[in-house]
Design a protein around this motif. Structure first.
Motif, PDB file in Angstrom:
ATOM      1  N   ALA A  37      25.390 158.554  32.468  1.00  0.00           N
ATOM      2  CA  ALA A  37      26.393 159.075  31.543  1.00  0.00           C
ATOM      3  C   ALA A  37      27.577 158.130  31.380  1.00  0.00           C
ATOM      4  O   ALA A  37      28.292 158.181  30.367  1.00  0.00           O
ATOM      5  CB  ALA A  37      26.876 160.442  32.016  1.00  0.00           C
ATOM      6  N   GLY A  38      27.784 157.248  32.346  1.00  0.00           N
ATOM      7  CA  GLY A  38      28.882 156.284  32.264  1.00  0.00           C
ATOM      8  C   GLY A  38      28.475 154.955  31.671  1.00  0.00           C
ATOM      9  O   GLY A  38      29.293 154.031  31.601  1.00  0.00           O
ATOM     10  N   GLY A  39      27.215 154.809  31.243  1.00  0.00           N
ATOM     11  CA  GLY A  39      26.750 153.581  30.623  1.00  0.00           C
ATOM     12  C   GLY A  39      26.252 152.522  31.587  1.00  0.00           C
ATOM     13  O   GLY A  39      26.027 151.383  31.187  1.00  0.00           O
ATOM     14  N   ARG A  40      26.028 152.902  32.844  1.00  0.00           N
ATOM     15  CA  ARG A  40      25.523 151.947  33.834  1.00  0.00           C
ATOM     16  C   ARG A  40      23.993 152.012  33.883  1.00  0.00           C
ATOM     17  O   ARG A  40      23.405 153.093  33.800  1.00  0.00           O
ATOM     18  CB  ARG A  40      26.105 152.237  35.217  1.00  0.00           C
ATOM     19  N   VAL A  41      23.355 150.861  34.050  1.00  0.00           N
ATOM     20  CA  VAL A  41      21.897 150.817  34.169  1.00  0.00           C
ATOM     21  C   VAL A  41      21.486 151.438  35.502  1.00  0.00           C
ATOM     22  O   VAL A  41      21.930 151.007  36.562  1.00  0.00           O
ATOM     23  CB  VAL A  41      21.373 149.373  34.078  1.00  0.00           C
ATOM     24  N   VAL A  42      20.633 152.476  35.422  1.00  0.00           N
ATOM     25  CA  VAL A  42      20.185 153.151  36.643  1.00  0.00           C
ATOM     26  C   VAL A  42      18.666 153.125  36.793  1.00  0.00           C
ATOM     27  O   VAL A  42      18.136 153.579  37.810  1.00  0.00           O
ATOM     28  CB  VAL A  42      20.693 154.606  36.687  1.00  0.00           C
ATOM     29  N   GLY A  43      17.968 152.602  35.803  1.00  0.00           N
ATOM     30  CA  GLY A  43      16.516 152.529  35.915  1.00  0.00           C
ATOM     31  C   GLY A  43      15.919 151.740  34.766  1.00  0.00           C
ATOM     32  O   GLY A  43      16.484 151.678  33.668  1.00  0.00           O
ATOM     33  N   GLU A  44      14.792 151.107  34.998  1.00  0.00           N
ATOM     34  CA  GLU A  44      14.064 150.417  33.945  1.00  0.00           C
ATOM     35  C   GLU A  44      12.584 150.447  34.275  1.00  0.00           C
ATOM     36  O   GLU A  44      12.190 150.646  35.431  1.00  0.00           O
ATOM     37  CB  GLU A  44      14.546 148.979  33.768  1.00  0.00           C
ATOM     38  N   ALA A  61      11.661 157.565  36.627  1.00  0.00           N
ATOM     39  CA  ALA A  61      11.393 157.665  38.068  1.00  0.00           C
ATOM     40  C   ALA A  61      12.352 156.788  38.852  1.00  0.00           C
ATOM     41  O   ALA A  61      12.841 157.170  39.929  1.00  0.00           O
ATOM     42  CB  ALA A  61       9.945 157.265  38.357  1.00  0.00           C
ATOM     43  N   ALA A  62      12.664 155.611  38.309  1.00  0.00           N
ATOM     44  CA  ALA A  62      13.607 154.715  38.983  1.00  0.00           C
ATOM     45  C   ALA A  62      15.026 155.265  38.932  1.00  0.00           C
ATOM     46  O   ALA A  62      15.799 155.099  39.884  1.00  0.00           O
ATOM     47  CB  ALA A  62      13.563 153.339  38.333  1.00  0.00           C
ATOM     48  N   ALA A  63      15.371 155.960  37.840  1.00  0.00           N
ATOM     49  CA  ALA A  63      16.740 156.478  37.677  1.00  0.00           C
ATOM     50  C   ALA A  63      16.980 157.743  38.481  1.00  0.00           C
ATOM     51  O   ALA A  63      18.099 157.985  38.949  1.00  0.00           O
ATOM     52  CB  ALA A  63      17.011 156.746  36.195  1.00  0.00           C
ATOM     53  N   GLY A  64      15.946 158.575  38.623  1.00  0.00           N
ATOM     54  CA  GLY A  64      16.112 159.832  39.356  1.00  0.00           C
ATOM     55  C   GLY A  64      17.125 160.748  38.686  1.00  0.00           C
ATOM     56  O   GLY A  64      17.235 160.806  37.460  1.00  0.00           O
ATOM     57  N   ALA A  65      17.907 161.428  39.499  1.00  0.00           N
ATOM     58  CA  ALA A  65      18.876 162.398  38.988  1.00  0.00           C
ATOM     59  C   ALA A  65      19.976 161.756  38.155  1.00  0.00           C
ATOM     60  O   ALA A  65      20.630 162.435  37.351  1.00  0.00           O
ATOM     61  CB  ALA A  65      19.503 163.162  40.156  1.00  0.00           C
ATOM     62  N   ALA A  66      20.173 160.458  38.303  1.00  0.00           N
ATOM     63  CA  ALA A  66      21.225 159.769  37.553  1.00  0.00           C
ATOM     64  C   ALA A  66      20.938 159.719  36.053  1.00  0.00           C
ATOM     65  O   ALA A  66      21.819 159.418  35.257  1.00  0.00           O
ATOM     66  CB  ALA A  66      21.406 158.340  38.082  1.00  0.00           C
ATOM     67  N   ALA A  67      19.692 160.053  35.665  1.00  0.00           N
ATOM     68  CA  ALA A  67      19.344 160.029  34.243  1.00  0.00           C
ATOM     69  C   ALA A  67      19.958 161.193  33.479  1.00  0.00           C
ATOM     70  O   ALA A  67      20.152 161.107  32.264  1.00  0.00           O
ATOM     71  CB  ALA A  67      17.827 160.046  34.087  1.00  0.00           C
ATOM     72  N   GLY A  69      22.097 163.512  31.453  1.00  0.00           N
ATOM     73  CA  GLY A  69      23.274 163.254  30.643  1.00  0.00           C
ATOM     74  C   GLY A  69      23.387 161.827  30.171  1.00  0.00           C
ATOM     75  O   GLY A  69      24.367 161.459  29.506  1.00  0.00           O
ATOM     76  N   GLY A  70      22.378 161.015  30.474  1.00  0.00           N
ATOM     77  CA  GLY A  70      22.431 159.601  30.136  1.00  0.00           C
ATOM     78  C   GLY A  70      21.671 159.245  28.875  1.00  0.00           C
ATOM     79  O   GLY A  70      21.328 160.108  28.060  1.00  0.00           O
ATOM     80  N   THR A  71      21.373 157.949  28.732  1.00  0.00           N
ATOM     81  CA  THR A  71      20.727 157.412  27.531  1.00  0.00           C
ATOM     82  C   THR A  71      19.481 156.633  27.926  1.00  0.00           C
ATOM     83  O   THR A  71      19.502 155.846  28.869  1.00  0.00           O
ATOM     84  CB  THR A  71      21.686 156.468  26.783  1.00  0.00           C
ATOM     85  N   ALA A  72      18.399 156.876  27.179  1.00  0.00           N
ATOM     86  CA  ALA A  72      17.172 156.091  27.351  1.00  0.00           C
ATOM     87  C   ALA A  72      17.069 155.116  26.186  1.00  0.00           C
ATOM     88  O   ALA A  72      17.126 155.521  25.026  1.00  0.00           O
ATOM     89  CB  ALA A  72      15.955 157.001  27.398  1.00  0.00           C
ATOM     90  N   VAL A  73      16.942 153.846  26.497  1.00  0.00           N
ATOM     91  CA  VAL A  73      16.826 152.794  25.488  1.00  0.00           C
ATOM     92  C   VAL A  73      15.396 152.277  25.561  1.00  0.00           C
ATOM     93  O   VAL A  73      14.968 151.750  26.587  1.00  0.00           O
ATOM     94  CB  VAL A  73      17.837 151.665  25.767  1.00  0.00           C
ATOM     95  N   VAL A  74      14.628 152.444  24.469  1.00  0.00           N
ATOM     96  CA  VAL A  74      13.190 152.164  24.518  1.00  0.00           C
ATOM     97  C   VAL A  74      12.755 151.362  23.294  1.00  0.00           C
ATOM     98  O   VAL A  74      13.260 151.565  22.188  1.00  0.00           O
ATOM     99  CB  VAL A  74      12.389 153.482  24.651  1.00  0.00           C
ATOM    100  N   THR A  75      11.830 150.427  23.501  1.00  0.00           N
ATOM    101  CA  THR A  75      11.433 149.508  22.425  1.00  0.00           C
ATOM    102  C   THR A  75      10.533 150.154  21.382  1.00  0.00           C
ATOM    103  O   THR A  75      10.465 149.679  20.245  1.00  0.00           O
ATOM    104  CB  THR A  75      10.723 148.275  23.000  1.00  0.00           C
ATOM    105  N   LEU A  76       9.816 151.229  21.731  1.00  0.00           N
ATOM    106  CA  LEU A  76       8.935 151.918  20.796  1.00  0.00           C
ATOM    107  C   LEU A  76       9.158 153.426  20.917  1.00  0.00           C
ATOM    108  O   LEU A  76       9.384 153.934  22.016  1.00  0.00           O
ATOM    109  CB  LEU A  76       7.470 151.590  21.100  1.00  0.00           C
ATOM    110  N   GLU A  77       9.097 154.113  19.798  1.00  0.00           N
ATOM    111  CA  GLU A  77       9.320 155.560  19.768  1.00  0.00           C
ATOM    112  C   GLU A  77       8.549 156.270  20.882  1.00  0.00           C
ATOM    113  O   GLU A  77       7.349 156.049  21.056  1.00  0.00           O
ATOM    114  CB  GLU A  77       8.853 156.097  18.415  1.00  0.00           C
TER     115      GLU A  77
END
Length: 290
Positions: A37-44, A61-67, A69-77
């Motif tokens: 939610a703060g814009g920090r990378v927590v998983g890829e 899975a890498a981000a866990g609970a930190a995901a 309220g956050g944002t997922a940035v993905v190359t394909l829909e």
């Protein structure tokens, strides 16, 4: 509009997606970065091969609970169907993702598509962020999908003294490599698992029929290592998408060196030790993701 943080994350997702080249087919190579939610990378994560977790699943899975309220940035829909792996749009919703930034819309998306389902669930979605850059990795898959035959790269040597020579290349990013003798092998041996079984050599038939058979087996990218002959049949049929020419140093002053012909435009030239590698692409690519 995507923020500078999201744009940076997309470029990272594009880079990560390339780790799946040569093993994901018949699925696309996709990368995903999750920001909290703060814009920090927590998983890829990226998609390695069919039957295994998709890029979004690995990143979540890498981000866990930190995901949440956050944002997922993905190359394909994000996909909208359940196969060997869960539907990615469902995983994103369950993880509490508040926003999804997408580069390229998936032409194979089921129903109304993952973007529509995410929006219906109240997720903010932006599409088209760095689409041209994402297509640098997705282009072979998109091209193959658009016409039903693999994306073909032809590599040869422009040595005027010995046309049998072909350049020494890293072949791991290609699904299949065809040697000068017509024999087939995976670019990454065993990299696709059980998703397709290749014949020992190119099937018989017209170039288009041969490529259609390989596409049906799951092949989306094909590297032909051939000076002339076999590969020229495919080039003359309009089925070669990219040419890589190995130009030995002495060929620069030799009149016999052959470079890409009409219909192709040079997209990159670089020196590799004592030779030059010229990359040329079709001037009229048969498919765009627009």
């Amino acid at each position: 509009m995507a923020s500078t943080v999201e744009v940076a994350a997309m470029r990272r997702a594009i880079a990560v997606s390339a780790l799946g080249l040569g093993t994901t087919s018949p699925n696309p190579p996709v990368g995903c970065v999750v920001l909290d939610a703060g814009g920090r990378v927590v998983g890829e994560g990226f998609h390695r091969r069919k039957g295994e977790a998709h890029a979004e699943g690995n990143a979540l899975a890498a981000a866990g609970a930190a995901a949440r309220g956050g944002t997922a940035v993905v190359t394909l829909e994000p996909c909208n169907h359940v196969g060997r792996a869960p539907a990615c749009r469902a995983l994103l919703i369950e993880a509490g993702i508040a926003r999804v930034v997408v580069a390229v819309v998936d032409p194979t998306s089921r129903g109304e598509g993952g973007v529509a389902e995410l929006r219906r669930a109240g997720v903010d979605v932006e599409v088209g962020v760095l689409a041209d850059e994402a297509e640098l990795v997705l282009r072979p898959w998109l091209t193959a999908l658009g016409r039903g035959t693999p994306f073909v790269t032809w590599a040869y040597s422009a040595d005027a003294e010995d046309h049998r020579q072909v350049p020494a290349l890293d072949v791991h990013g290609y699904d299949v490599v065809v040697g000068p003798d017509g024999q087939l092998r995976e670019g990454t041996p065993g990299g696709h698992g059980d998703t397709f079984v290749l014949p020992g050599e190119l099937p018989q038939g017209s170039p288009e029929k041969v490529l259609q058979a390989l596409y049906a087996a799951g092949v989306r990218s094909l590297l032909m290592l051939s000076a002339r002959g076999l590969a020229e049949l495919y080039a003359n049929a309009g089925l070669v998408d990219e040419i890589l020419v190995h130009l030995p140093g002495r060929a620069a002053s030799s009149p016999g060196g052959e470079l890409p012909s009409a219909g192709f435009r040079v997209s990159a030239v670089r020196r590799l030790e004592d030779h030059v590698l010229v990359r040329a692409q079709r001037e009229d690519p048969p498919f765009r993701a627009r």
